[in-house]
Scaffold this active site. Structure first.
Site, PDB file in Angstrom:
ATOM      1  N   ASP A 199       0.832  -1.192   0.000  1.00 41.42           N
ATOM      2  CA  ASP A 199       0.000   0.000   0.000  1.00 41.42           C
ATOM      3  C   ASP A 199       0.877   1.256   0.000  1.00 41.42           C
ATOM      4  O   ASP A 199       1.924   1.295   0.659  1.00 41.42           O
ATOM      5  CB  ASP A 199      -0.901  -0.022   1.245  1.00 41.42           C
ATOM      6  CG  ASP A 199      -1.910   1.090   1.267  1.00 41.42           C
ATOM      7  OD1 ASP A 199      -2.775   1.118   0.368  1.00 41.42           O
ATOM      8  OD2 ASP A 199      -1.841   1.936   2.175  1.00 41.42           O
ATOM      9  N   GLU A 267      -0.279   8.092  -7.057  1.00 43.36           N
ATOM     10  CA  GLU A 267      -0.024   9.245  -7.917  1.00 43.36           C
ATOM     11  C   GLU A 267      -0.914   9.106  -9.142  1.00 43.36           C
ATOM     12  O   GLU A 267      -1.347   8.009  -9.501  1.00 43.36           O
ATOM     13  CB  GLU A 267       1.450   9.266  -8.335  1.00 43.36           C
ATOM     14  CG  GLU A 267       1.929  10.547  -8.992  1.00 43.36           C
ATOM     15  CD  GLU A 267       1.964  11.734  -8.044  1.00 43.36           C
ATOM     16  OE1 GLU A 267       1.035  12.554  -8.138  1.00 43.36           O
ATOM     17  OE2 GLU A 267       2.884  11.830  -7.226  1.00 43.36           O
TER      18      GLU A 267
END
Length: 538
Positions: A199, A267
């Site tokens: 994660d 992102e």
């Protein structure tokens, strides 16, 4: 011999919502174990479990309070071992979400760290003094609203949290933290786990000089819960030290056989593809990575081509993992509904696209049913940012509602008790037992089987054809076994002219009349051909 993960289909299980076996309205490990044949029959190679470790569940398990204990909500270590053994018997690998960048504030490490500035774990988290005016040390934002800093009166300092205030960030600049984290990973590898989904893999390190981020150079994307887009996030994540930690983690996994690590790059846009390339380059970092580049609203041939070609150019020796949905974004059929002839047409198109992409493929539970985003009321919400910012933000509960197995069973066969999130009529209509022989589930099984049967789809290189929107086309492989894949990303029928002999193969929604390929809205085709095949919009 090729590593198993290079052409694998990975099926994500959200444990709270897959199958409840103990009757408390929340899914559990024994429920997952009972339903593993469904995943095996689908044709998947591996399951990814979202977090099952001990947690106060403030962020549904992404706030770990003990890395070495299964949360009682899901079962215990014996249940976990049984799940792995059953999966392996069915030919399935198992990877688990590892949330390493932060812990819960209920973790014993943090409880000790916050007591004073001189204890053994005082430097295990990111602490900093207030500015002279009492404001936070930097301008960094939290993803869940407000500053990424929380003042702790016990220490008289701020601590960093990129997400909830109850999710303090670990200080990876401290080598003791890294050693401790690596030992927790070793614990699970020793139990037979086949790897990790990491994660927020680019969030481990922060700028030690605590420099504030500059404003975004490009047009910012501003959401009620996420002001990240208003900054160039160069100091709070994706720091160069991240690569060194990934190499330590890879060195650990290389001590075991057939282990795979896939990192989630937090992102968007082109930068995410660049980071994927950096994090998978060579053989000493991640085995593969995925980003949110294909998990957003963009649905154009240019976008998908840019994602794939960007990775090819940025990481020629790296390996990608492509997925259209997960537990953090709206389901793909609903997210791209504006481009769909129908829900089923979009479900088939996106499945066919995914199964044609080079790399490893990820499927989120329920997508194989063509499942839709669940419409939630405020009273039904459990997701923290949704509760805080409703109605501007609908949150993530809509994609996390329970798996629906039987339309007419209580709560769709998920649980005998009231589920933690509701099961509603649109989801019941797509239950497993409602799937016809030519339905979406059958199509997923066919498409996965076709991918596995065609060497070009498993390992062939990708070369794009220059066609105008809304046509996405590329050839996988070369020579006699080459396969050309063509997709119509719109509702409007499209015609494609072929310069070369070809025939339709595998699952398709198109017709081929001589040298003309006719694609209905959301149509798609796999074309086999013995030589070169040129395409042009007709």
């Amino acid at each position: 011999m090729q590593e198993w993960w290079r052409d694998a289909v990975v099926y994500q299980v959200y444990p709270r919502s897959y199958q409840d076996d103990n009757g408390d309205g929340v899914g559990d490990l024994n429920g997952i174990t009972r339903r593993l044949p469904h995943i095996a029959e689908l044709g998947a190679d591996c399951i990814w479990l979202s977090p099952v470790f001990q947690s106060p569940q403030a962020d549904m398990g992404y706030d770990v309070s003990d890395y070495l204990t299964i949360d009682a909500l899901f079962g215990d270590l014996d249940d976990f071992d049984r799940l792995i053994a059953t999966a392996h018997d069915l030919g399935l690998k198992v990877i688990v979400d590892q949330v390493l960048s932060h812990t819960s504030d209920k973790h014993e490490w943090f409880a000790q760290s916050r007591t004073n500035r001189a204890n053994d774990k005082a430097d295990w988290y990111v602490w900093a003094d207030p500015k002279p005016d009492g404001s936070p040390p930097t301008n960094w934002h939290s993803h869940f609203g407000g500053p990424a800093w929380e003042f702790d009166p016990q220490r008289g300092q701020y601590y960093l949290h990129n997400f909830l205030a109850s999710q303090p960030d670990l200080n990876f600049h401290n080598p003791d933290v890294i050693d401790a984290i690596l030992e927790t990973c070793r614990f699970w590898l020793d139990r037979g786990l086949d790897g990790f989904r990491l994660d927020t893999v680019n969030y481990y390190f922060h700028d030690q000089k605590l420099r504030s981020n500059p404003p975004a150079q490009s047009k910012p994307q501003v959401m009620a819960t996420d002001l990240y887009g208003m900054q160039d996030n160069i100091y709070n994540k994706t720091r160069p030290e991240n690569l060194g930690f990934l190499e330590r983690l890879r060195a650990l996994t290389d001590q075991y056989d057939d282990i795979m690590m896939v990192g989630e790059v937090g992102e968007m846009g082109r930068r995410s593809i660049q980071i994927m390339g950096e994090y998978t380059a060579g053989t000493t970092r991640l085995h593969m990575a995925y980003s949110f580049a294909m998990l957003g609203p963009d649905f154009s041939a240019e976008h998908f081509r840019n994602c794939i070609e960007g990775f090819q150019q940025g990481a020629p020796d790296g390996h990608p993992y492509w997925s259209f949905s997960n537990h953090d974004v709206a389901r793909q059929v609903s997210r791209w509904a504006d481009y769909a002839v129908s829900d089923d047409a979009m479900a088939r198109l996106t499945c066919a696209m995914l199964m044609s992409f080079e790399g490893t493929i990820g499927i989120y539970q329920g997508e194989e049913l063509g499942q839709l985003e669940t419409e939630m009321t405020f009273e039904e919400l459990t997701d923290p940012p949704a509760i805080r910012f409703w109605p501007a933000v609908k949150g993530r509960d809509g994609c996390r509602t329970p798996m629906v197995w039987e339309k007419n069973a209580p709560h769709g066969g998920f649980s005998e008790a009231k589920p933690w999130l509701p099961v509603k009529a649109p989801q019941l209509a797509r239950a497993v037992d409602q799937q016809s022989s030519d339905g979406i589930l059958a199509f997923y099984r066919e498409a996965i089987a076709f991918r596995k049967s065609v060497p070009a789809l498993r390992t062939g290189a990708t070369a794009f054809h220059d066609l105008p929107e809304p046509l996405l086309a590329f050839t996988r492989g070369a020579g006699e076994g080459a396969l050309t894949c063509v997709f119509n990303l719109s509702k409007t029928p499209q015609m494609v002219a072929l310069d070369g002999a070809a025939k339709l193969t595998g699952p398709h929604a198109a017709t081929l009349d001589g040298a003309t390929l006719a694609l209905p809205g959301n149509g798609f085709a796999y074309l086999s051909h013995g030589g070169a095949l040129a395409l042009s919009a007709d």
